[in-house]
Design an enzyme around this catalytic site. Structure first.
Site, PDB file in Angstrom:
ATOM      1  N   GLY A  87       0.839  -1.194   0.000  1.00 29.55           N
ATOM      2  CA  GLY A  87       0.000   0.000   0.000  1.00 29.55           C
ATOM      3  C   GLY A  87       0.871   1.239   0.000  1.00 29.55           C
ATOM      4  O   GLY A  87       2.046   1.181   0.383  1.00 29.55           O
ATOM      5  N   GLN A 127       3.141   9.974   1.287  1.00 30.31           N
ATOM      6  CA  GLN A 127       4.451   9.295   1.385  1.00 30.31           C
ATOM      7  C   GLN A 127       5.381   9.652   0.225  1.00 30.31           C
ATOM      8  O   GLN A 127       6.584   9.430   0.311  1.00 30.31           O
ATOM      9  CB  GLN A 127       4.261   7.773   1.470  1.00 30.31           C
ATOM     10  CG  GLN A 127       3.588   7.333   2.771  1.00 30.31           C
ATOM     11  CD  GLN A 127       3.403   5.831   2.827  1.00 30.31           C
ATOM     12  OE1 GLN A 127       2.456   5.288   2.256  1.00 30.31           O
ATOM     13  NE2 GLN A 127       4.308   5.143   3.502  1.00 30.31           N
ATOM     14  N   CYS A 180       5.883  -0.076   7.670  1.00 31.63           N
ATOM     15  CA  CYS A 180       5.552   1.122   6.905  1.00 31.63           C
ATOM     16  C   CYS A 180       6.785   1.558   6.128  1.00 31.63           C
ATOM     17  O   CYS A 180       7.875   1.629   6.682  1.00 31.63           O
ATOM     18  CB  CYS A 180       5.109   2.236   7.852  1.00 31.63           C
ATOM     19  SG  CYS A 180       4.634   3.750   6.981  1.00 31.63           S
ATOM     20  N   LEU A 181       6.588   1.846   4.849  1.00 31.63           N
ATOM     21  CA  LEU A 181       7.713   2.272   4.007  1.00 31.63           C
ATOM     22  C   LEU A 181       8.312   3.580   4.518  1.00 31.63           C
ATOM     23  O   LEU A 181       9.466   3.889   4.214  1.00 31.63           O
ATOM     24  CB  LEU A 181       7.254   2.415   2.553  1.00 31.63           C
ATOM     25  CG  LEU A 181       6.803   1.097   1.891  1.00 31.63           C
ATOM     26  CD1 LEU A 181       6.139   1.379   0.554  1.00 31.63           C
ATOM     27  CD2 LEU A 181       7.969   0.136   1.735  1.00 31.63           C
ATOM     28  N   HIS A 230      -4.572   1.475   7.616  1.00 36.17           N
ATOM     29  CA  HIS A 230      -3.194   1.997   7.711  1.00 36.17           C
ATOM     30  C   HIS A 230      -3.015   3.179   6.747  1.00 36.17           C
ATOM     31  O   HIS A 230      -2.434   4.206   7.114  1.00 36.17           O
ATOM     32  CB  HIS A 230      -2.223   0.849   7.393  1.00 36.17           C
ATOM     33  CG  HIS A 230      -0.774   1.225   7.309  1.00 36.17           C
ATOM     34  ND1 HIS A 230       0.189   0.719   8.167  1.00 36.17           N
ATOM     35  CD2 HIS A 230      -0.089   2.026   6.450  1.00 36.17           C
ATOM     36  CE1 HIS A 230       1.372   1.217   7.851  1.00 36.17           C
ATOM     37  NE2 HIS A 230       1.240   2.005   6.804  1.00 36.17           N
ATOM     38  N   GLU A 231      -3.540   3.032   5.529  1.00 36.22           N
ATOM     39  CA  GLU A 231      -3.383   4.095   4.522  1.00 36.22           C
ATOM     40  C   GLU A 231      -4.256   5.312   4.841  1.00 36.22           C
ATOM     41  O   GLU A 231      -3.821   6.449   4.672  1.00 36.22           O
ATOM     42  CB  GLU A 231      -3.718   3.572   3.121  1.00 36.22           C
ATOM     43  CG  GLU A 231      -2.892   2.369   2.641  1.00 36.22           C
ATOM     44  CD  GLU A 231      -1.403   2.527   2.806  1.00 36.22           C
ATOM     45  OE1 GLU A 231      -0.917   3.673   2.876  1.00 36.22           O
ATOM     46  OE2 GLU A 231      -0.704   1.510   2.899  1.00 36.22           O
ATOM     47  N   HIS A 268      -2.595   7.458   7.225  1.00 36.22           N
ATOM     48  CA  HIS A 268      -1.593   8.345   6.603  1.00 36.22           C
ATOM     49  C   HIS A 268      -2.235   9.646   6.127  1.00 36.22           C
ATOM     50  O   HIS A 268      -1.654  10.722   6.251  1.00 36.22           O
ATOM     51  CB  HIS A 268      -0.931   7.669   5.391  1.00 36.22           C
ATOM     52  CG  HIS A 268       0.244   6.792   5.717  1.00 36.22           C
ATOM     53  ND1 HIS A 268       1.382   7.265   6.339  1.00 36.22           N
ATOM     54  CD2 HIS A 268       0.485   5.484   5.480  1.00 36.22           C
ATOM     55  CE1 HIS A 268       2.264   6.271   6.468  1.00 36.22           C
ATOM     56  NE2 HIS A 268       1.739   5.173   5.963  1.00 36.22           N
TER      57      HIS A 268
HETATM   58  O1  GNR Z   1       4.045  -2.563   2.655  1.00 35.14           O
HETATM   59  C1  GNR Z   1       3.331  -2.416   3.648  1.00 35.14           C
HETATM   60  N1  GNR Z   1       2.957  -3.517   4.379  1.00 35.14           N
HETATM   61  C2  GNR Z   1       1.996  -3.483   5.374  1.00 35.14           C
HETATM   62  C3  GNR Z   1       1.890  -4.586   6.213  1.00 35.14           C
HETATM   63  C4  GNR Z   1       0.939  -4.622   7.209  1.00 35.14           C
HETATM   64  C5  GNR Z   1       0.080  -3.541   7.364  1.00 35.14           C
HETATM   65  C6  GNR Z   1       0.178  -2.427   6.547  1.00 35.14           C
HETATM   66  C7  GNR Z   1       1.126  -2.401   5.558  1.00 35.14           C
HETATM   67  S1  GNR Z   1       1.233  -1.016   4.502  1.00 35.14           S
HETATM   68  C8  GNR Z   1       2.922  -1.063   4.091  1.00 35.14           C
HETATM   69  C9  GNR Z   1       3.271   0.013   3.061  1.00 35.14           C
HETATM   70  C10 GNR Z   1       3.035   1.377   3.649  1.00 35.14           C
HETATM   71  O2  GNR Z   1       3.797   1.943   4.391  1.00 35.14           O
HETATM   72  N2  GNR Z   1       1.912   1.965   3.349  1.00 35.14           N
HETATM   73  O3  GNR Z   1       1.615   3.171   3.859  1.00 35.14           O
HETATM   74 NI    NI Z   2       2.664   3.242   5.780  1.00 33.83          NI
END
Ligand code: GNR
Ligand code: NI
Length: 174
Positions: free
Chosen positions: A46, A51, A94-95, A136-137, A140
């Site tokens: 995601g 980001q 999270c990246l 999660h997104e 953000h």
């Molecule tokens: O790559 C991602 N893996 C992930 C694993 C578990 C829950 C959420 C994520 S999102 C993350 C990529 C990211 O930072 N998205 O904002």
């Molecule tokens: Ni993230």
């Protein structure tokens, strides 16, 4: 298409609230394409526009596995209209917080309204990893990171480790 650089903590942009998209025009479609390329290259499942430094309420997600057919999901102006009382825990990363992972509990399913790549209104019922990833997104887009859902102890440990990493990198470069 162009791969973009992914911002990492403590970049202050990651704490800003993103703005709704008013028109799904060529500029927005170009951004969606760039975000998808950036996410695949990272690799991640995601990515939110903030980001890559753009404060718009735009998300890309692809949960397909290595070797499977790609299955991108383009989500613009998401509105979570329902969250289950039942929670589920996933190990999240999270990246924007490289190499750090922790179990996060979130509603196990949710319902989301959004605009797709063609600007068409859509609704999905998500559960499992998709529900976690969408939440999660959407976090953000509101300046929230997964570490905000952890105890202060766990959060501070991740922040400390990340600061140490940045110092080590600075030492090598200087
Ligand atoms: O790559 C991602 N893996 C992930 C694993 C578990 C829950 C959420 C994520 S999102 C993350 C990529 C990211 O930072 N998205 O904002
Ligand atoms: Ni993230």
């Amino acid at each position: 298409m162009a791969k973009k650089q992914i911002l990492t903590i403590p970049d202050p942009l990651l704490r800003k609230v993103s703005e709704p998209v008013t028109s799904v025009n060529t500029e927005v479609k170009n951004l969606l394409d760039d975000m998808l390329e950036t996410m695949y290259a990272a690799p991640g499942i995601g990515l939110a526009a903030v980001q890559v430094g753009v404060l718009k309420r735009i998300i890309v997600i692809d949960l397909s596995k290595d070797g499977e057919k790609k299955d991108p999901l383009f989500i613009i102006n998401p509105q979570i209209t329902y969250k289950s009382d039942e929670l589920i825990s996933y190990e999240e990363g999270c990246l924007s917080i490289p190499n750090q992972f922790a179990e996060v509990k979130r509603p196990s399913s949710c319902k989301v309204n959004y605009l797709d790549y063609d600007g068409k209104k859509r609704e999905i019922n998500a559960d499992g990893l998709l529900a976690t990833c969408i939440q999660h997104e959407v976090d953000h887009l509101n300046g929230v990171l997964f570490i905000d859902h952890l105890s202060k102890l766990k959060k501070d440990l991740i922040l400390k480790k990340t600061k140490k990493k940045i110092k080590e990198i600075d030492r090598v470069i200087v």
